[in-house]
Design a protein around this motif. Sequence first.
Motif, PDB file in Angstrom:
ATOM      1  N   PHE A  17      -3.694  -7.972  -4.332  1.00 22.63           N
ATOM      2  CA  PHE A  17      -2.680  -7.833  -5.378  1.00 22.63           C
ATOM      3  C   PHE A  17      -3.367  -7.557  -6.701  1.00 22.63           C
ATOM      4  N   LEU A  18      -2.937  -6.504  -7.357  1.00 21.90           N
ATOM      5  CA  LEU A  18      -3.498  -6.150  -8.666  1.00 21.90           C
ATOM      6  C   LEU A  18      -2.373  -6.138  -9.690  1.00 21.90           C
ATOM      7  N   ASN A  19      -2.411  -7.096 -10.613  1.00 20.97           N
ATOM      8  CA  ASN A  19      -1.406  -7.076 -11.685  1.00 20.97           C
ATOM      9  C   ASN A  19      -1.832  -6.067 -12.763  1.00 20.97           C
ATOM     10  N   GLU A  20      -1.042  -5.975 -13.830  1.00 15.42           N
ATOM     11  CA  GLU A  20      -1.326  -4.911 -14.794  1.00 15.42           C
ATOM     12  C   GLU A  20      -2.707  -5.071 -15.441  1.00 15.42           C
ATOM     13  N   GLU A  21      -3.073  -6.318 -15.753  1.00 17.43           N
ATOM     14  CA  GLU A  21      -4.387  -6.567 -16.347  1.00 17.43           C
ATOM     15  C   GLU A  21      -5.508  -6.160 -15.379  1.00 17.43           C
ATOM     16  N   ASP A  22      -5.320  -6.501 -14.097  1.00 16.64           N
ATOM     17  CA  ASP A  22      -6.301  -6.100 -13.074  1.00 16.64           C
ATOM     18  C   ASP A  22      -6.426  -4.576 -13.005  1.00 16.64           C
ATOM     19  N   THR A 129      -2.867   1.553  11.260  1.00 19.71           N
ATOM     20  CA  THR A 129      -2.095   0.388  11.711  1.00 19.71           C
ATOM     21  C   THR A 129      -0.841   0.128  10.883  1.00 19.71           C
ATOM     22  N   GLY A 130      -0.768   0.697   9.708  1.00 22.07           N
ATOM     23  CA  GLY A 130       0.339   0.392   8.810  1.00 22.07           C
ATOM     24  C   GLY A 130       0.119  -0.853   7.963  1.00 22.07           C
ATOM     25  N   LYS A 131      -0.986  -1.575   8.206  1.00 22.16           N
ATOM     26  CA  LYS A 131      -1.291  -2.782   7.418  1.00 22.16           C
ATOM     27  C   LYS A 131      -1.183  -2.548   5.920  1.00 22.16           C
ATOM     28  N   PRO A 132      -0.593  -3.493   5.168  1.00 20.63           N
ATOM     29  CA  PRO A 132      -0.676  -3.379   3.710  1.00 20.63           C
ATOM     30  C   PRO A 132      -2.112  -3.624   3.261  1.00 20.63           C
ATOM     31  N   LEU A 133      -2.608  -2.790   2.379  1.00 25.84           N
ATOM     32  CA  LEU A 133      -3.959  -2.976   1.832  1.00 25.84           C
ATOM     33  C   LEU A 133      -3.893  -3.427   0.383  1.00 25.84           C
ATOM     34  N   ALA A 134      -2.905  -2.909  -0.352  1.00 27.84           N
ATOM     35  CA  ALA A 134      -2.801  -3.267  -1.768  1.00 27.84           C
ATOM     36  C   ALA A 134      -1.342  -3.240  -2.212  1.00 27.84           C
ATOM     37  N   TYR A 135      -1.043  -4.162  -3.111  1.00 30.81           N
ATOM     38  CA  TYR A 135       0.261  -4.204  -3.797  1.00 30.81           C
ATOM     39  C   TYR A 135      -0.083  -4.298  -5.272  1.00 30.81           C
ATOM     40  N   MET A 136       0.296  -3.304  -6.043  1.00 32.53           N
ATOM     41  CA  MET A 136      -0.227  -3.227  -7.403  1.00 32.53           C
ATOM     42  C   MET A 136       0.852  -2.869  -8.419  1.00 32.53           C
ATOM     43  N   SER A 137       0.662  -3.359  -9.626  1.00 32.78           N
ATOM     44  CA  SER A 137       1.536  -2.958 -10.718  1.00 32.78           C
ATOM     45  C   SER A 137       1.409  -1.450 -10.893  1.00 32.78           C
ATOM     46  N   GLY A 138       2.532  -0.748 -10.887  1.00 38.22           N
ATOM     47  CA  GLY A 138       2.487   0.705 -10.859  1.00 38.22           C
ATOM     48  C   GLY A 138       2.788   1.397 -12.172  1.00 38.22           C
ATOM     49  N   ASN A 139       3.074   0.641 -13.239  1.00 38.55           N
ATOM     50  CA  ASN A 139       3.509   1.318 -14.465  1.00 38.55           C
ATOM     51  C   ASN A 139       2.413   2.181 -15.086  1.00 38.55           C
ATOM     52  N   LEU A 140       1.238   1.596 -15.306  1.00 43.32           N
ATOM     53  CA  LEU A 140       0.167   2.390 -15.923  1.00 43.32           C
ATOM     54  C   LEU A 140      -0.316   3.464 -14.947  1.00 43.32           C
ATOM     55  N   LEU A 141      -0.389   3.093 -13.681  1.00 39.13           N
ATOM     56  CA  LEU A 141      -0.777   4.029 -12.629  1.00 39.13           C
ATOM     57  C   LEU A 141       0.090   5.281 -12.660  1.00 39.13           C
ATOM     58  N   SER A 142       1.392   5.046 -12.685  1.00 37.63           N
ATOM     59  CA  SER A 142       2.334   6.158 -12.614  1.00 37.63           C
ATOM     60  C   SER A 142       2.285   7.003 -13.885  1.00 37.63           C
ATOM     61  N   SER A 143       2.210   6.331 -15.042  1.00 36.89           N
ATOM     62  CA  SER A 143       2.107   7.082 -16.298  1.00 36.89           C
ATOM     63  C   SER A 143       0.845   7.925 -16.313  1.00 36.89           C
TER      64      SER A 143
ATOM     65  N   GLU B  14       7.307 -11.673 -13.088  1.00 40.23           N
ATOM     66  CA  GLU B  14       6.580 -12.298 -11.990  1.00 40.23           C
ATOM     67  C   GLU B  14       7.452 -12.287 -10.751  1.00 40.23           C
ATOM     68  N   PHE B  15       6.807 -12.421  -9.608  1.00 42.72           N
ATOM     69  CA  PHE B  15       7.561 -12.368  -8.355  1.00 42.72           C
ATOM     70  C   PHE B  15       7.009 -13.413  -7.397  1.00 42.72           C
ATOM     71  N   LEU B  16       7.722 -13.638  -6.320  1.00 39.88           N
ATOM     72  CA  LEU B  16       7.325 -14.629  -5.331  1.00 39.88           C
ATOM     73  C   LEU B  16       6.766 -13.914  -4.103  1.00 39.88           C
ATOM     74  N   LYS B 379       3.752 -17.811  -6.566  1.00 38.97           N
ATOM     75  CA  LYS B 379       4.266 -17.041  -7.714  1.00 38.97           C
ATOM     76  C   LYS B 379       3.149 -16.189  -8.278  1.00 38.97           C
ATOM     77  N   LEU B 380       3.408 -14.925  -8.495  1.00 40.26           N
ATOM     78  CA  LEU B 380       2.394 -14.008  -9.011  1.00 40.26           C
ATOM     79  C   LEU B 380       2.944 -13.266 -10.215  1.00 40.26           C
ATOM     80  N   LYS B 381       2.080 -13.098 -11.187  1.00 37.10           N
ATOM     81  CA  LYS B 381       2.490 -12.466 -12.434  1.00 37.10           C
ATOM     82  C   LYS B 381       2.103 -10.993 -12.427  1.00 37.10           C
ATOM     83  N   VAL B 382       3.026 -10.133 -12.785  1.00 38.28           N
ATOM     84  CA  VAL B 382       2.685  -8.714 -12.975  1.00 38.28           C
ATOM     85  C   VAL B 382       2.155  -8.511 -14.393  1.00 38.28           C
TER      86      VAL B 382
END
Lengths: 389, 389
Positions: A17-22, A129-143, B14-16, B379-382
Motif C-alpha cells: 500500500f502506497l499512500n500519497e506521501e509514499d 495469477t491476478g494477485k494484487p501487488l499494489a494499492y496506491m493513491s492515484g491522484n498524483l500518479l494520474s495527474s 482514510e479507508f479500512l 485503518k490506512l491513511k491516503v
Amino acid sequence: MYTAGGGSMDSKVEFLFLNEEDMIKAGVLDADRAVDTVGEVITLLSEGDYLMGGRAHNDHGVQLIFPEKSDIPNFPLADSADRRFMAMPAYLGGRFHMCGEKWYGSNGNNRSIGLPRSILMMMLNDVETGKPLAYMSGNLLSSMRTGAMPGLAAKLLARDDSKVLTLVGPGVICRSSLRAIMSQRFDIDTIKIKGSSPTSANAIKMKEYIEENYPQVKNIVLCRDMEEALKDADIITEAVSCKEGEWPEYKREWLKPGALVISTSTFNMEHKSIVDLKKVIDNYGMYENYAEEDNVGYDENGNRLHTGCMGEDFVYMVQDGLIERDSLTTFGEIIRGKKPGRESDDEIILVSIEGMPTEDVAWAYECYTYALVHDIGTKLKVWDRPYAF
Amino acid sequence: MYTAGGGSMDSKVEFLFLNEEDMIKAGVLDADRAVDTVGEVITLLSEGDYLMGGRAHNDHGVQLIFPEKSDIPNFPLADSADRRFMAMPAYLGGRFHMCGEKWYGSNGNNRSIGLPRSILMMMLNDVETGKPLAYMSGNLLSSMRTGAMPGLAAKLLARDDSKVLTLVGPGVICRSSLRAIMSQRFDIDTIKIKGSSPTSANAIKMKEYIEENYPQVKNIVLCRDMEEALKDADIITEAVSCKEGEWPEYKREWLKPGALVISTSTFNMEHKSIVDLKKVIDNYGMYENYAEEDNVGYDENGNRLHTGCMGEDFVYMVQDGLIERDSLTTFGEIIRGKKPGRESDDEIILVSIEGMPTEDVAWAYECYTYALVHDIGTKLKVWDRPYAF
C-alpha cells in the motif's frame, strides 16, 4: 517467469500500500521520467503490446453515469461537473508485463470541502495469477501521467525555439502538463493563462505557481479571451473542465504558423478549417470506439455536430470524407520512425490525447518498483493460505 | 447526510483494509444473512434504485480479454479456463447508498500453485465524494453473494417439502450455493453430486464437506451422468466452469414435476422444450445487453445457437417469438408481490442468475459496517490533506 512482486510458488498473497506521501517518495512527481515512461507506453501501444477492455481491446473503461434526475429519494444525481465513477483496467507488455486498474469517483463539489475533484486509487496485479501487488493513491500518479503526454508532444512536435506557452483551463491537469512541458522545453519565457476569467482563482494560483517554480519565465499573461490566449503561442495545451456542449471554440486564424495545439480535454474547431493541418493522436481505435458509441449526427446545414473531443472529431472527419484515415499520425508511428513528426517550422500541428489506463499502469509500475527497492510503503497480507472454503 | 465512514467535512482520506481473516470475523460466511441481503438487493434492483456501468446502467463490467495467440513475445494468452481480468463497478441505493467495485484476475492454472482460480479485491467508496472507504479481500465475499442467490431462489421457489438437492459442478461457487440453500431448506436429506466424473477430486471433496457439515443428509450420491444427477431432484443448482461451447446439456424429460433448476453458470436446454416452464431471472436488461453484444446466429436447421447462459437464451427466445417478454419473471417482481412465484407443486421453474456487482456492494457493505462497529481490520491513511499540486 519472474514478475516483480509476484510469480512465487506459494499461496501467500500480500501487496504494497502506497499512500500519497509514499508515492511522492517513490518519485511520482518526476515529470521528466514520466515523459520518458509514457513514450515507452506509446511505443508498446503502437506494437499492439497491450490490452484495454472489451473484445476490441480498446475500451477506455466502464463508467457509472449518474442521471440528471430521479424519482427515487436520495438517488445520486449528475448535479456537478464531472460527477461519475470510472473503472479503467489495462494490461501493458514489454518490460512492464503488468495488469492494473485505476478506479475513481469524481464530483465537482469536492473542492468546496477541501478535496480534489477526483479521488483516484490505482491497483497493480500479477498478470499470471491476478494477485494484487499494489494499492496506491492515484491522484498524483494520474495527474503526472496525464501531463506527461503533453510533455511528450512538446518534446516530439514543438518547434525547437518555442518561447511562448499557453495554458487553457489552468487546473490540476494543466499544471501537470506545465511541469512536463517545462521539463522538455527550456527556452519558454512567456506563459499565457486562460481561465474562466482573468481573475479566476485557478488562473491566479497558476500565475503564482509559475512565479515560484520557473524564474526563467519573464512574462505571465492572464488572458481576457481565447483569441488573446492563442495568438503568438508556440505551444498551446488545454485541459478544460466544462459541461457537455459548452466546449470552448478555437479559430484557425488565431493560431500562428508553427503552433503546436495539444488537447487533453475538450474544445471545438470547425472541421473544414483544420483539414490541411497535421493531426496526431494517441490511439485511433479508442476514438473509433467513442465515435461508434456517441454516433453524433449533423446540424441543419449538414455539418457534423461537434463532440468536444478532437480525436473523436478526427474519426468523423474520416467518415465524412474530409480527410484520409492515413493522414492521421499516431505518436507511436512518430517514435518508431514510421511517419514524420514536425516537417517544417511553419506547420501547425494538432494533437489529441485522451489518456489511457496503459499509462497509469506504466507510471504506477515505475513508482511501485522504486518503492519495493527503497522499502517505501506498507506491506499488507490478504492471506497466508486461502481459506479452504 | 450521514454515510458510513464518509461525508465528514475535512480533507483527510482514510479507508479500512480487511484481509480474508478480517472478513471472516466481520461475518462474510454467514449464509443466512447473505440470503436476506441479496433479497434486499433484488428488491432495490426492481425499483431501479441502483446503477451498473454504461448509459443503460446495466453493464456487468469491463473485461480484459486475452487473445488465443499472439506474435508478441511473452504476451499473456487465453491458455487456461477463465483466464481474464474484470472490473465490476456499481451503485446500490436504499439503506446501502454506496458505490463500489469488484476487481479480479482469474487463471484456471492458479489451482496448481495453491491459489484460488480467481483472486478478487473489493472496494467501497463514498457516493458523494468518491473517497475510498474500504479495500477488502473479495474471495469469500464474492463466493457467498453468488451462493446467496441460489439460496434465495430455493427459499422463494422450491417446493416446501424439497428433500433431494443436486449439485452440478461441485466447485467453490457450488459449495457456497449449498451453504445458502441448506440455510433455507431444512428437509434436504439427499444430495446428488455431478462432477466431471464420479471420482473427480472436487466431487469427493464436496461429499466429505457435506458429511462433515450436514449430518442430516443421509444419502450422498456421486453421479455418473447428467441424467442420473437430474432425475428425482427437487432442487438442482449448477456452477459449471468449462470452455466456451462445451456446456453440459440438460433434457426436459430428466426433470421431475416440481423441480427447481437454478443456473449460476452455463448449461443448455433445447429452447422448444422449455417454452411452457416458468422462467425467473435476476435482471432482464443485463441479459439484453449480453444478447446484443454476442448477437448469436442460427444453425443450419434454423435453430438459434445456444450461448450457455440461460438468461441470455431467454432473451433470444423472446426475440424469436417463442415466448412473450412478459412470461419472464424477475425475482424483484416476486418479492414485491407483482408476479407469483411457485403456483403449483408440479410446476418446473428455471432460474437464471448471473451475479451483479450490486450484490457485491451490498454484502461488502454489511461486512464493512460490522467491521467498523467491532473494530476489525486496519485503518490506512491516503492523506491528511491532499498534496497541493
